[in-house]
Design a protein around this motif. Structure first.
Motif, PDB file in Angstrom:
ATOM      1  N   ARG A   1       0.838  -1.195   0.000  1.00  0.00           N
ATOM      2  CA  ARG A   1       0.000   0.000   0.000  1.00  0.00           C
ATOM      3  C   ARG A   1       0.871   1.242   0.000  1.00  0.00           C
TER       4      ARG A   1
ATOM      5  N   VAL B   1       2.330  -4.924   2.991  1.00  0.00           N
ATOM      6  CA  VAL B   1       1.254  -5.147   3.964  1.00  0.00           C
ATOM      7  C   VAL B   1       1.195  -6.613   4.374  1.00  0.00           C
TER       8      VAL B   1
ATOM      9  N   TYR C   1       2.980 -10.557   7.861  1.00  0.00           N
ATOM     10  CA  TYR C   1       2.245  -9.298   7.855  1.00  0.00           C
ATOM     11  C   TYR C   1       3.076  -8.168   8.431  1.00  0.00           C
TER      12      TYR C   1
ATOM     13  N   ASP D   1      -5.217   3.225   7.626  1.00  0.00           N
ATOM     14  CA  ASP D   1      -5.164   2.210   6.574  1.00  0.00           C
ATOM     15  C   ASP D   1      -5.489   2.813   5.207  1.00  0.00           C
TER      16      ASP D   1
ATOM     17  N   TYR E   1      -3.939   0.365  -2.568  1.00  0.00           N
ATOM     18  CA  TYR E   1      -3.442  -0.987  -2.317  1.00  0.00           C
ATOM     19  C   TYR E   1      -3.106  -1.648  -3.651  1.00  0.00           C
TER      20      TYR E   1
END
Length: 114
Positions: free
Chosen positions: A38, A48, A59, A89, A93
């Motif tokens: 991202r 990510v 992760y 967030d 992406y």
């Protein structure tokens, strides 16, 4: 040559969920790994989540326990399940494939409102 097409982005409220999909133009069975990256405005692109051909996952600390990456080899698709999303967030992406050569998708925008 591999085309990657992301979908599933959009606007979601903080605390909500979203599922991103990345469809590949050919079989992903032999790919070394597939990942989601991202990039937020003014920031560098960051990893990510990653899933290997053997199904191992890893992760970023910022998403552990909230995001889940998975792959469906039969559908040539990788998913990113995003739960308990936060305003931080918010980003574009990107899907990434390591298939000897590296491929990127065009990206899908995720915006989390507070």
């Amino acid at each position: 040559q591999v085309q990657l097409v992301e979908s599933g982005g959009g606007l979601v409220q903080a605390g909500g969920s979203l599922r991103l999909s990345c469809a590949a133009s050919r079989s992903i069975f032999s790919f070394n790994a597939m990942s989601w990256y991202r990039q937020a405005p003014g920031k560098q692109r960051e990893l990510v989540a990653i899933i290997t051909s053997g199904g191992r996952t890893n992760y970023a600390d910022s998403v552990k326990g909230r995001f889940t990456i998975s792959r469906d080899n039969a559908q040539n698709t990788v998913y990113l399940q995003m739960n308990s999303v936060k305003p931080e967030d918010t980003a574009v992406y990107y899907c990434h494939a390591d298939a000897v050569r590296v491929y990127w998708g065009q990206g899908t925008q995720v915006t989390v409102s507070s």
